[in-house]
Motif scaffolding. Structure first.
Motif, PDB file in Angstrom:
ATOM      1  N   SER B  12      38.935  35.384  36.447  1.00 59.18           N
ATOM      2  CA  SER B  12      38.478  35.580  37.805  1.00 59.18           C
ATOM      3  C   SER B  12      37.634  36.849  37.849  1.00 59.18           C
ATOM      4  O   SER B  12      38.110  37.937  37.580  1.00 59.18           O
ATOM      5  CB  SER B  12      39.715  35.585  38.705  1.00 59.18           C
ATOM      6  OG  SER B  12      39.637  36.550  39.667  1.00 59.18           O
ATOM      7  N   VAL B  13      36.362  36.623  38.106  1.00 53.09           N
ATOM      8  CA  VAL B  13      35.410  37.736  38.137  1.00 53.09           C
ATOM      9  C   VAL B  13      35.215  38.129  39.595  1.00 53.09           C
ATOM     10  O   VAL B  13      34.926  37.271  40.428  1.00 53.09           O
ATOM     11  CB  VAL B  13      34.069  37.303  37.501  1.00 53.09           C
ATOM     12  CG1 VAL B  13      33.005  38.363  37.730  1.00 53.09           C
ATOM     13  CG2 VAL B  13      34.245  37.012  36.029  1.00 53.09           C
ATOM     14  N   ASN B  14      35.444  39.403  39.896  1.00 51.95           N
ATOM     15  CA  ASN B  14      35.355  39.820  41.288  1.00 51.95           C
ATOM     16  C   ASN B  14      34.351  40.958  41.458  1.00 51.95           C
ATOM     17  O   ASN B  14      34.505  42.010  40.855  1.00 51.95           O
ATOM     18  CB  ASN B  14      36.718  40.300  41.782  1.00 51.95           C
ATOM     19  CG  ASN B  14      37.751  39.198  41.702  1.00 51.95           C
ATOM     20  OD1 ASN B  14      37.490  38.054  42.083  1.00 51.95           O
ATOM     21  ND2 ASN B  14      38.906  39.517  41.163  1.00 51.95           N
ATOM     22  N   LEU B  16      31.496  41.677  40.413  1.00 53.97           N
ATOM     23  CA  LEU B  16      30.938  42.273  39.194  1.00 53.97           C
ATOM     24  C   LEU B  16      29.541  42.818  39.472  1.00 53.97           C
ATOM     25  O   LEU B  16      28.708  42.162  40.108  1.00 53.97           O
ATOM     26  CB  LEU B  16      30.862  41.216  38.082  1.00 53.97           C
ATOM     27  CG  LEU B  16      30.207  41.681  36.791  1.00 53.97           C
ATOM     28  CD1 LEU B  16      31.096  42.668  36.068  1.00 53.97           C
ATOM     29  CD2 LEU B  16      29.900  40.489  35.894  1.00 53.97           C
ATOM     30  N   SER B  34      30.948  37.029  41.941  1.00 53.02           N
ATOM     31  CA  SER B  34      32.358  36.642  41.852  1.00 53.02           C
ATOM     32  C   SER B  34      32.454  35.156  41.533  1.00 53.02           C
ATOM     33  O   SER B  34      31.653  34.359  42.018  1.00 53.02           O
ATOM     34  CB  SER B  34      33.087  36.890  43.173  1.00 53.02           C
ATOM     35  OG  SER B  34      32.947  38.237  43.556  1.00 53.02           O
ATOM     36  N   GLU B  36      35.515  32.038  39.630  1.00 54.78           N
ATOM     37  CA  GLU B  36      36.781  31.792  38.942  1.00 54.78           C
ATOM     38  C   GLU B  36      36.656  30.568  38.060  1.00 54.78           C
ATOM     39  O   GLU B  36      35.928  29.645  38.382  1.00 54.78           O
ATOM     40  CB  GLU B  36      37.886  31.513  39.964  1.00 54.78           C
ATOM     41  CG  GLU B  36      38.302  32.719  40.763  1.00 54.78           C
ATOM     42  CD  GLU B  36      39.322  32.348  41.838  1.00 54.78           C
ATOM     43  OE1 GLU B  36      39.536  31.136  42.068  1.00 54.78           O
ATOM     44  OE2 GLU B  36      39.897  33.274  42.423  1.00 54.78           O
ATOM     45  N   GLU B  75      35.759  43.671  38.854  1.00 50.24           N
ATOM     46  CA  GLU B  75      36.771  43.439  37.827  1.00 50.24           C
ATOM     47  C   GLU B  75      36.574  42.089  37.174  1.00 50.24           C
ATOM     48  O   GLU B  75      36.001  41.171  37.749  1.00 50.24           O
ATOM     49  CB  GLU B  75      38.183  43.584  38.404  1.00 50.24           C
ATOM     50  CG  GLU B  75      38.344  43.053  39.799  1.00 50.24           C
ATOM     51  CD  GLU B  75      39.776  43.162  40.302  1.00 50.24           C
ATOM     52  OE1 GLU B  75      40.459  44.142  39.951  1.00 50.24           O
ATOM     53  OE2 GLU B  75      40.198  42.246  41.022  1.00 50.24           O
ATOM     54  N   VAL B  76      37.029  41.991  35.941  1.00 53.56           N
ATOM     55  CA  VAL B  76      36.994  40.741  35.199  1.00 53.56           C
ATOM     56  C   VAL B  76      38.434  40.464  34.802  1.00 53.56           C
ATOM     57  O   VAL B  76      38.917  40.980  33.803  1.00 53.56           O
ATOM     58  CB  VAL B  76      36.102  40.860  33.950  1.00 53.56           C
ATOM     59  CG1 VAL B  76      36.146  39.592  33.131  1.00 53.56           C
ATOM     60  CG2 VAL B  76      34.670  41.183  34.334  1.00 53.56           C
ATOM     61  N   LEU B  77      39.145  39.700  35.620  1.00 51.60           N
ATOM     62  CA  LEU B  77      40.553  39.432  35.335  1.00 51.60           C
ATOM     63  C   LEU B  77      40.662  38.227  34.426  1.00 51.60           C
ATOM     64  O   LEU B  77      40.256  37.130  34.793  1.00 51.60           O
ATOM     65  CB  LEU B  77      41.322  39.176  36.637  1.00 51.60           C
ATOM     66  CG  LEU B  77      41.377  40.345  37.606  1.00 51.60           C
ATOM     67  CD1 LEU B  77      42.089  39.955  38.898  1.00 51.60           C
ATOM     68  CD2 LEU B  77      42.099  41.528  36.953  1.00 51.60           C
ATOM     69  N   ASP B  82      42.527  43.201  33.361  1.00 48.31           N
ATOM     70  CA  ASP B  82      41.159  43.508  33.776  1.00 48.31           C
ATOM     71  C   ASP B  82      40.366  43.947  32.543  1.00 48.31           C
ATOM     72  O   ASP B  82      40.553  45.038  32.024  1.00 48.31           O
ATOM     73  CB  ASP B  82      41.166  44.621  34.828  1.00 48.31           C
ATOM     74  CG  ASP B  82      39.753  44.897  35.354  1.00 48.31           C
ATOM     75  OD1 ASP B  82      38.793  44.296  34.814  1.00 48.31           O
ATOM     76  OD2 ASP B  82      39.615  45.695  36.283  1.00 48.31           O
ATOM     77  N   THR B  84      37.406  44.878  32.184  1.00 44.24           N
ATOM     78  CA  THR B  84      36.508  46.037  32.301  1.00 44.24           C
ATOM     79  C   THR B  84      37.264  47.340  32.029  1.00 44.24           C
ATOM     80  O   THR B  84      36.665  48.354  31.718  1.00 44.24           O
ATOM     81  CB  THR B  84      35.877  46.139  33.711  1.00 44.24           C
ATOM     82  OG1 THR B  84      36.930  46.323  34.660  1.00 44.24           O
ATOM     83  CG2 THR B  84      35.088  44.900  34.058  1.00 44.24           C
ATOM     84  N   MET B  85      38.587  47.282  32.147  1.00 46.36           N
ATOM     85  CA  MET B  85      39.395  48.484  31.954  1.00 46.36           C
ATOM     86  C   MET B  85      40.010  48.547  30.555  1.00 46.36           C
ATOM     87  O   MET B  85      40.558  49.566  30.157  1.00 46.36           O
ATOM     88  CB  MET B  85      40.554  48.510  32.966  1.00 46.36           C
ATOM     89  CG  MET B  85      40.104  48.665  34.383  1.00 46.36           C
ATOM     90  SD  MET B  85      39.209  50.216  34.562  1.00 46.36           S
ATOM     91  CE  MET B  85      38.702  50.122  36.247  1.00 46.36           C
TER      92      MET B  85
END
Ligand SMILES: Nc1ncnc2c1ncn2[C@@H]1O[C@H](COP(=O)(O)OP(=O)(O)OP(=O)(O)O)[C@@H](O)[C@H]1O
Ligand code: SF4
Ligand SMILES: [Mg+2]
Lengths: 315, 331
Positions: B12-14, B16, B34, B36, B75-77, B82, B84-85
């Motif tokens: 799920s990309v939010n 970005l 965003s 999914e 975020e890229v869940l 995530d 990105t983290m």
């Protein structure tokens, strides 16, 4: 592969012949008779004629060339005018010193430039990249005789860290450390300009390679950066560098003339300089031919490296 | 498509946001994107050249060329993490193992100096800890499943000895070797002949069924979208302009840009390049309009469009579109 190399070797023969004819002709065209100049001026005319006859200098020039050539094919480069001994013997005494110097310089250039070039490609735009760029241009621009004299003055004369010249300490027993100690400065000076050039080429070649799609594929596989750069990048990056490598050999031969002279290194480069001053034609011819052969060998090595590195090359 | 009982997006990309920097100027190449995807589902990303499709997918993989580009936000869940983290070290376990990628140009995407076998075995050794011999064995097996009869010989060959279609199958074999949960295919067939295209797409479908992977399929080809995708996002100049299920999008396109795309679906006698033929060009990132990014080409442009950026608006079940026209309709 083997057949290809054989074919290459055969095509090399006319090139070497051409070089020999041209150098022979140039020396004949120079005025004066150097063989006569080296003779004792007090000897009689007959004695002089006998010596000229013995050196084969009374024959017409084409005959002299053919005689010379037939000797060369048998590994006989004639007699030195000044030393009156077989040129081949003199060369065999000194060639190993020159080859050693060139080999160490080449290894030094590779060991220093390739890692630095790769680092620059990976971190381009960084302070270290700029620093290395400045250094490589300085290395390219610096005349090697000047560098040699600076190093001797600073490191040998003032600091006393290195000997000022020669291959080994006079009168001392053979020791590898002592030999290396004598080798470092001349090899460093001989390597400098190639080191600088090789760094530049490695940098640009690796920048090119690291932007290729297959590097992105390698990264997408989850490979760590080191594997991406060295396993996937370096082998591709080295392919164009091999060419540079082949070109380095002739410049090294040229450089060795200066470096050997300054460091009193008893190799064929220094021998070449004194032969030129003494107009010792057989020696000049022999060294010219050896330089030509070394260049050809450099090219063949480059071809072999290509084949080993790049599976797309077919012979 | 969206079965509620198993619905939990794999990815799920939010919001970005990925930018490139040129002379200190930020170019927002992917802006507030965003979407999914769930396991067993295919999401298509369509849009003209330069709309940010590749950069979006590279952001998911965290493979944005650096220095130069950077993920600025969002975020890229993936599977609850995530990305990105995630520390780079953990990303190495995700790439090629949990998320694999196939690229557009099979001619240049394989390493010319390594054998096919070495390149496939490499992933297996890295992620599955197989020995050299076992990995090579497995590589041969995988090459068989992607349709190489001579698999045992192919492993010893180099990319230049294979055709484009064969190379793309090798890329698929490489991507599928570790059974990734998500496969990103960035225009996997653009460089191939039509007949080969069909084979490659078939192959991807089969693999999806077999492993229940999620697929993100980036393509120019609306025909491919109609055939393979479950849902679609349409991108324009770094933004998602419309998002819907495939059926909904084709039956009821809402955004003027999507409609333009649909109208320009090729006739039989047209060639690939002419696919999108809306007048004008996509603005470049240093030249994005202040208002709606499509305002320079939109046939229905209104004064407001030049001033403000429209938001994504819900226009139906699971159907979003980014256009002021929908607001006007509501009033
Ligand atoms: N390495 C990069 N440096 C600077 N800008 C880049 C870089 N990669 C992509 N861009 C810019 O990002 C924008 C989006 O590029 P992207 O490759 O995502 O487009 P795309 O939708 O995949 O197009 P295509 O259909 O041609 O593949 C483009 O304007 C491009 O110029
Ligand atoms: S917001 Fe305006 S310019 Fe943008 S798509 Fe809608 S009508 Fe066209
Ligand atoms: Mg792209």
């Amino acid at each position: 592969m083997f057949n290809y190399l054989l074919r290459r070797l055969i095509t090399v023969i006319p090139i070497l012949l051409g070089i020999s004819i041209i150098s022979f002709a140039i020396m004949q065209a120079a005025p004066g008779n150097p063989a006569v100049m080296t003779m004792d001026p007090t000897i009689s005319a007959e004695a002089r004629a006998r010596q000229l006859e013995a050196l084969g200098l009374n024959d017409p020039i084409p005959v002299q060339y053919v005689k010379w050539l037939s000797g060369v094919v048998r590994g006989d480069f004639g007699l030195s005018y000044t030393q009156r001994r077989p040129v081949m013997e003199m060369i065999l005494e000194r060639l190993p010193n020159t080859l050693l110097l060139m080999l160490v310089a080449t290894i030094l250039a590779m060991l220093v430039s390739i890692p630095i070039g790769i680092y620059q490609a990976r971190k381009r735009g960084s302070a270290l990249d700029y620093g290395a760029t400045v250094f490589s241009f300085a290395g390219l621009a610096m005349p090697n005789f000047w560098l040699a004299m600076m190093l001797i003055m600073l490191l040998s004369v003032q600091m006393g860290w290195f000997p000022v010249g020669g291959v080994s300490t006079l009168g001392a027993d053979f020791s590898i450390l002592d030999r290396l100690h004598h080798l470092i400065l001349p090899a460093l000076v001989l390597a400098t300009s190639d080191m600088a050039a090789l760094t530049r080429y490695t940098r640009s070649s690796m920048i090119d390679v690291l932007n290729q799609d297959y590097i992105r594929t390698a990264r997408a596989k989850g490979l760590v950066e080191r594997t991406v750069v060295y396993r996937h990048g370096l082998r591709n990056g080295l392919i164009p560098i091999v060419t540079i490598f082949a070109l380095m050999l002739p410049t090294m031969i040229g450089g060795s003339v200066i470096v050997e002279t300054i460091f009193s290194w008893p190799g064929i480069g220094r021998m070449f300089i004194s032969a030129v001053f003494e107009r010792d034609y057989p020696v000049i011819m022999a060294i010219t031919m050896i330089a030509a052969v070394l260049t050809v060998i450099g090219n063949l090595i480059a071809d072999i490296c290509y084949a080993l590195l790049d599976p797309r090359i077919e012979y | 498509m969206l079965e509620p009982k198993q619905y939990r997006p794999l990815l799920s990309v939010n919001n970005l946001r990925t930018s490139f920097f040129r002379k200190g100027v930020e170019l927002p190449v992917v802006d507030d994107v965003s979407f999914e995807v769930s396991s067993g589902e295919t999401l298509a990303i369509v849009g003209e050249s330069g709309s940010g499709k590749s950069v979006t997918s590279l952001s998911v993989m965290r493979l944005i060329p650096s220095p130069g580009g950077r993920i600025m936000g969002g975020e890229v869940l993936f599977d609850g993490m995530d990305l990105t983290m995630l520390p780079e070290k953990r990303m190495y376990d995700v790439r090629g193992n949990e998320i694999a990628m196939i690229f557009q140009d099979p001619m240049s995407s394989l390493n010319p100096v390594l054998t096919i076998g070495e390149q496939i075995a490499e992933s297996l050794r890295l992620h599955k800890g197989l020995s050299k011999g076992k990995a090579m064995h497995k590589a041969i097996e995988i090459l068989r499943t992607v349709g190489f009869a001579r698999a045992a010989e192919i492993v010893n060959e180099y990319p230049h000895q294979l055709s484009g279609g064969m190379r793309q199958r090798v890329m698929i074999a490489m991507a599928m070797s570790c059974n990734p949960k998500l496969l990103i295919a960035d225009e996997p067939t653009t460089a191939l002949d039509v007949t080969v295209q069909a084979q490659i797409l078939d192959l991807m479908q089969n693999l999806k069924k077999e492993f229940n992977s999620a697929i993100i399929l980036i393509t120019h080809d609306l025909g491919v979208v109609a055939e393979l995708a479950d849902k679609v996002i349409v991108m324009y100049a770094g933004k998602v302009v419309e998002q819907a299920s495939v059926r909904e999008l084709f039956n009821n396109p809402q955004h003027p840009y999507t409609r333009g795309l649909m109208q320009s679906v090729p006739k039989l006698d047209q060639d690939e390049d002419r696919l999108f033929s809306i007048g004008g060009n996509v603005p470049t990132p240093d030249n994005f309009p202040k208002g709606c990014r499509f305002c320079t080409r939109c046939p229905q442009v209104m004064p407001k469009c030049h001033q403000q950026q429209p938001e994504l608006i819900k226009v139906g079940d699971n159907h979003l579109s980014r256009c002021f026209l929908h607001e006007a309709a509501d009033v």
